[in-house]
Design an enzyme around this catalytic site. Structure first.
Site, PDB file in Angstrom:
ATOM      1  N   GLY A 157     -51.068 -31.808 -30.647  1.00 61.20           N
ATOM      2  CA  GLY A 157     -51.562 -33.177 -30.472  1.00 61.20           C
ATOM      3  C   GLY A 157     -50.452 -34.148 -30.077  1.00 61.20           C
ATOM      4  N   ARG A 194     -51.128 -42.496 -32.617  1.00 62.58           N
ATOM      5  CA  ARG A 194     -50.786 -43.677 -33.409  1.00 62.58           C
ATOM      6  C   ARG A 194     -49.286 -44.007 -33.385  1.00 62.58           C
ATOM      7  NH1 ARG A 194     -54.142 -41.549 -38.508  1.00 62.58           N
ATOM      8  NH2 ARG A 194     -53.983 -39.641 -37.264  1.00 62.58           N
ATOM      9  N   GLN A 242     -52.450 -24.508 -26.405  1.00 59.88           N
ATOM     10  CA  GLN A 242     -53.803 -25.064 -26.475  1.00 59.88           C
ATOM     11  C   GLN A 242     -53.879 -26.097 -25.343  1.00 59.88           C
ATOM     12  OE1 GLN A 242     -54.484 -27.811 -29.670  1.00 59.88           O
ATOM     13  NE2 GLN A 242     -56.704 -27.564 -29.642  1.00 59.88           N
ATOM     14  N   GLY A 276     -48.645 -29.921 -38.124  1.00 63.79           N
ATOM     15  CA  GLY A 276     -47.262 -30.116 -37.675  1.00 63.79           C
ATOM     16  C   GLY A 276     -46.642 -31.444 -38.063  1.00 63.79           C
ATOM     17  N   GLU A 294     -64.306 -34.373 -43.695  1.00 61.52           N
ATOM     18  CA  GLU A 294     -63.412 -35.376 -43.105  1.00 61.52           C
ATOM     19  C   GLU A 294     -63.862 -36.781 -43.503  1.00 61.52           C
ATOM     20  OE1 GLU A 294     -60.471 -34.763 -41.432  1.00 61.52           O
ATOM     21  OE2 GLU A 294     -61.018 -32.882 -42.383  1.00 61.52           O
ATOM     22  N   TYR A 330      -5.882 -49.664 -25.650  1.00 54.68           N
ATOM     23  CA  TYR A 330      -6.820 -48.734 -25.034  1.00 54.68           C
ATOM     24  C   TYR A 330      -6.056 -47.500 -24.572  1.00 54.68           C
ATOM     25  CZ  TYR A 330      -9.836 -46.227 -21.964  1.00 54.68           C
ATOM     26  OH  TYR A 330     -10.534 -45.205 -21.401  1.00 54.68           O
ATOM     27  N   ALA A 378       1.505 -53.020 -29.975  1.00 56.64           N
ATOM     28  CA  ALA A 378       0.262 -53.799 -29.898  1.00 56.64           C
ATOM     29  C   ALA A 378      -0.075 -54.122 -28.455  1.00 56.64           C
ATOM     30  CB  ALA A 378       0.420 -55.088 -30.693  1.00 56.64           C
ATOM     31  N   ALA A 399       8.777 -54.140 -24.029  1.00 55.22           N
ATOM     32  CA  ALA A 399       7.510 -54.866 -24.195  1.00 55.22           C
ATOM     33  C   ALA A 399       7.159 -55.616 -22.921  1.00 55.22           C
ATOM     34  CB  ALA A 399       7.625 -55.837 -25.368  1.00 55.22           C
TER      35      ALA A 399
HETATM   36  C1  UD1 Z   1     -56.053 -33.314 -40.911  1.00 56.28           C
HETATM   37  C2  UD1 Z   1     -57.226 -32.671 -41.646  1.00 56.28           C
HETATM   38  C3  UD1 Z   1     -57.546 -33.468 -42.896  1.00 56.28           C
HETATM   39  C4  UD1 Z   1     -56.315 -33.541 -43.783  1.00 56.28           C
HETATM   40  C5  UD1 Z   1     -55.127 -34.107 -42.992  1.00 56.28           C
HETATM   41  C6  UD1 Z   1     -53.888 -33.977 -43.813  1.00 56.28           C
HETATM   42  C7  UD1 Z   1     -58.598 -31.680 -39.893  1.00 56.28           C
HETATM   43  C8  UD1 Z   1     -59.856 -31.798 -39.109  1.00 56.28           C
HETATM   44  N1  UD1 Z   1     -58.367 -32.664 -40.774  1.00 56.28           N
HETATM   45  O1  UD1 Z   1     -56.465 -34.585 -40.447  1.00 56.28           O
HETATM   46  O2  UD1 Z   1     -58.601 -32.868 -43.616  1.00 56.28           O
HETATM   47  O3  UD1 Z   1     -56.586 -34.340 -44.902  1.00 56.28           O
HETATM   48  O4  UD1 Z   1     -54.947 -33.384 -41.795  1.00 56.28           O
HETATM   49  O5  UD1 Z   1     -52.782 -34.591 -43.182  1.00 56.28           O
HETATM   50  O6  UD1 Z   1     -57.882 -30.730 -39.713  1.00 56.28           O
HETATM   51  N2  UD1 Z   1     -53.598 -30.635 -33.588  1.00 56.28           N
HETATM   52  C9  UD1 Z   1     -53.537 -29.684 -32.584  1.00 56.28           C
HETATM   53  N3  UD1 Z   1     -54.564 -29.600 -31.698  1.00 56.28           N
HETATM   54  C10 UD1 Z   1     -55.636 -30.399 -31.773  1.00 56.28           C
HETATM   55  C11 UD1 Z   1     -55.695 -31.360 -32.803  1.00 56.28           C
HETATM   56  C12 UD1 Z   1     -54.669 -31.451 -33.699  1.00 56.28           C
HETATM   57  O7  UD1 Z   1     -52.568 -28.939 -32.485  1.00 56.28           O
HETATM   58  O8  UD1 Z   1     -56.539 -30.243 -30.930  1.00 56.28           O
HETATM   59  C13 UD1 Z   1     -52.477 -30.744 -34.534  1.00 56.28           C
HETATM   60  C14 UD1 Z   1     -51.824 -32.094 -34.501  1.00 56.28           C
HETATM   61  O9  UD1 Z   1     -50.746 -32.102 -33.564  1.00 56.28           O
HETATM   62  C15 UD1 Z   1     -51.356 -32.251 -35.942  1.00 56.28           C
HETATM   63  C16 UD1 Z   1     -52.295 -31.411 -36.746  1.00 56.28           C
HETATM   64  O10 UD1 Z   1     -52.979 -30.577 -35.828  1.00 56.28           O
HETATM   65  O11 UD1 Z   1     -50.046 -31.789 -36.135  1.00 56.28           O
HETATM   66  C17 UD1 Z   1     -53.292 -32.243 -37.547  1.00 56.28           C
HETATM   67  O12 UD1 Z   1     -54.033 -33.064 -36.671  1.00 56.28           O
HETATM   68  P1  UD1 Z   1     -54.318 -34.569 -37.011  1.00 56.28           P
HETATM   69  O13 UD1 Z   1     -55.092 -35.136 -35.882  1.00 56.28           O
HETATM   70  O14 UD1 Z   1     -53.089 -35.271 -37.416  1.00 56.28           O
HETATM   71  O15 UD1 Z   1     -55.301 -34.401 -38.267  1.00 56.28           O
HETATM   72  P2  UD1 Z   1     -55.624 -35.475 -39.382  1.00 56.28           P
HETATM   73  O16 UD1 Z   1     -56.568 -36.477 -38.800  1.00 56.28           O
HETATM   74  O17 UD1 Z   1     -54.392 -35.978 -39.981  1.00 56.28           O
HETATM   75 CA    CA Z   2     -52.190 -35.999 -39.449  1.00 57.19          CA
END
Ligand code: UD1
Ligand code: CA
Length: 458
Positions: free
Chosen positions: A13, A17, A75, A105, A156, A368, A382, A425
């Site tokens: 992702g 934000r 992905q 991540g 969620e 320098y 100096a 000097a």
């Molecule tokens: C997620 C969990 C939520 C949990 C929270 C904890 C889900 C649906 N929700 O929400 O229950 O409480 O983490 O921090 O999993 N990512 C991908 N590919 C994608 C989407 C996301 O690799 O298509 C990765 C993002 O880069 C990220 C991680 O997955 O590192 C989590 O995604 P994020 O969108 O941050 O999930 P949250 O809304 O925080």
């Molecule tokens: Ca997150």
């Protein structure tokens, strides 16, 4: 416990934000990217293989890691966390009878110790899925843990009922699955939800319906699971790592006078009995010896200091080496490739670049020195300036052992000052000075008697 398991970090992702041109997981915290911190932490659990799901800016992410540490799966479109796991389907199929640890991540504060009980519980209970939950005072933004009719699942926040939103137990984003059961549940995940994404958390409901065994470990280390979603959360996470690092160096015998204003990057090494004054910053892969004194506003990056080195206040040192018992500052600036040899002294408003400064030599004020080789016991007066740049090229200056360069001298490179030679000097030196000679190149002083009196009369 030698039973092997795989690990999968979800990092495809963008991290919207963060409002950054750079993918969120490559943002650094105390010298290490978020993803590097996570990989190091997961490697601490000794998995058989670590896979990272990449997508957004995948080339930049892959460049950060050596191919023997982690493998990558791509992905292409980011359609949700379950979709991200599906990207790894072909590698998972090869290890059907194993377990996989899946982790978001964006959890740079997670320590391997915190995850170990999850692994242990998963094996003990022989669950299809064991996830890590946490009780949070402010659960906003997290998936909530729902228990009904003896079953447990995650919902969620966006899709939760107001009554469910009041639940304070959350999903931290760390899961252990039996690979076989995970692969059979994943295709059943739909994107019929508020965000239109394929949620990994939906697997909990699917497994619960199919009578699979789901367990959870509720962690006490809630502070490690504040997912870093915004720049403010990044700053807060850095503060946690900063405190951890300071605790670590103090336990090794370093005095940190003001832990609140001291920044030490995670890879920095510091010897015992070194004293660090308030507002010191040490970055990158710096190594500081034993018994050093780092006074306020010292800023060191990717440099090495020997033992008993003193850095007086407001000094900037980048990619340089300072040997034992040398003293630098206050207000000095050492630019890359500077070497200050043993017991040398570099004083206020002295700037160096690609310069070797010999044993016990001194440059105490306002100089320098660039592209210069200065041997032992040299005195730089100096205001000495090495003119190393002719507008096109840089040239070298050599100052041999025991030479004395008087104040206010300009050395026009390339030029060499011989052993024990003197430069008067105020000289501008354009030609080599032979060993033991005195070179002076300034115009003779003239004096006009009673000049000011005469001027006033006019
Ligand atoms: C997620 C969990 C939520 C949990 C929270 C904890 C889900 C649906 N929700 O929400 O229950 O409480 O983490 O921090 O999993 N990512 C991908 N590919 C994608 C989407 C996301 O690799 O298509 C990765 C993002 O880069 C990220 C991680 O997955 O590192 C989590 O995604 P994020 O969108 O941050 O999930 P949250 O809304 O925080
Ligand atoms: Ca997150």
């Amino acid at each position: 416990m030698s039973q092997g398991f795989l690990a999968l970090i979800l990092a495809a992702g963008k991290g919207t934000r963060f409002k950054s041109d750079k993918i969120k997981v490559l943002h650094p915290l105390l010298g290490k990217s978020m993803l590097r911190l996570m990989v190091d932490s997961i490697l601490g659990l000794k998995p058989q293989n670590v896979y990272v799901v990449v997508g957004y800016q995948q080339d930049d992410v892959m460049e950060e890691f050596k191919s023997d540490e982690v493998s990558f799966v791509v992905q292409k479109e980011q359609l949700g966390t379950a979709h991200a796991v599906l990207a790894a389907k072909s590698v998972l199929k090869k290890d059907m009878n194993k377990d996989i640890l899946i982790i978001n991540g964006d959890l740079p504060l997670v320590r391997p110790e915190t995850l170990k009980p999850l692994l242990a519980l998963h094996r003990k209970e022989r669950n299809s899925l064991t996830f890590l939950s946490a009780e949070l005072e402010n659960p906003k933004g997290f998936g909530r843990v729902i228990r009904s009719e003896g079953k447990i699942r995650v919902i969620e926040e966006k899709d939760a009922l107001p009554s469910e939103r009041k639940i304070k137990e959350v999903n931290t984003g760390v899961y252990l699955f039996k690979i076989k059961d995970l692969l059979s549940a994943l295709p059943k995940v739909s994107n019929q939800n508020k965000k239109g994404e394929f949620y990994l958390t939906d697997v909990t409901g699917i497994m619960a319906r199919e009578g699979k065994k789901i367990g959870f470990h509720k962690t006490m280390h809630t502070g490690e699971f504040v997912g870093v979603n915004s720049r403010l959360e990044l700053a807060k996470a850095m503060d946690v790592l900063r405190e951890r690092k300071i605790k670590n160096v103090t336990e090794k015998g370093v005095t940190v006078l003001d832990p609140r204003t001291t920044w030490i990057d995670l890879d920095v090494k510091i010897g015992a009995d070194t004293v660090i004054y308030p507002s010191v910053i040490i970055e990158g892969h710096s190594v500081i010896g034993r018994g050093c004194w780092l006074y306020p506003f010292t800023h060191i990056r990717d440099s090495r200091l020997g033992n008993s080195v003193e850095i007086l206040g407001s000094t900037l040192i980048v990619e340089s080496l300072i040997e034992d018992e040398a003293r630098v500052g206050p207000f000095s600036r050492l630019r890359p490739d500077s070497i200050v040899r043993k017991k040398a002294k570099v004083g206020n408003f002295v700037e160096m670049k690609s310069t070797e400064f010999g044993r016990q030599s001194k440059a105490m004020h306002l100089s320098y020195l660039g592209d210069t080789e200065i041997k032992e016991n040299v005195n730089i007066g100096a205001g000495t300036i090495v003119c190393n740049y002719d507008g096109k090229k840089k040239h070298k200056t050599v100052i041999e052992e025991g030479a004395f360069v008087g104040s206010g001298t300009e050395l026009i490179a390339p030029v060499k000052i011989g052993k024990k030679a003197y430069v008067g000097a105020g000289s501008t030196i354009t030609k080599d000075v032979s060993p033991g000679a005195l070179a002076v190149s300034r115009s003779k002083q003239v004096e006009k008697k009673n000049w000011s009196q005469r001027k006033r009369k006019k």
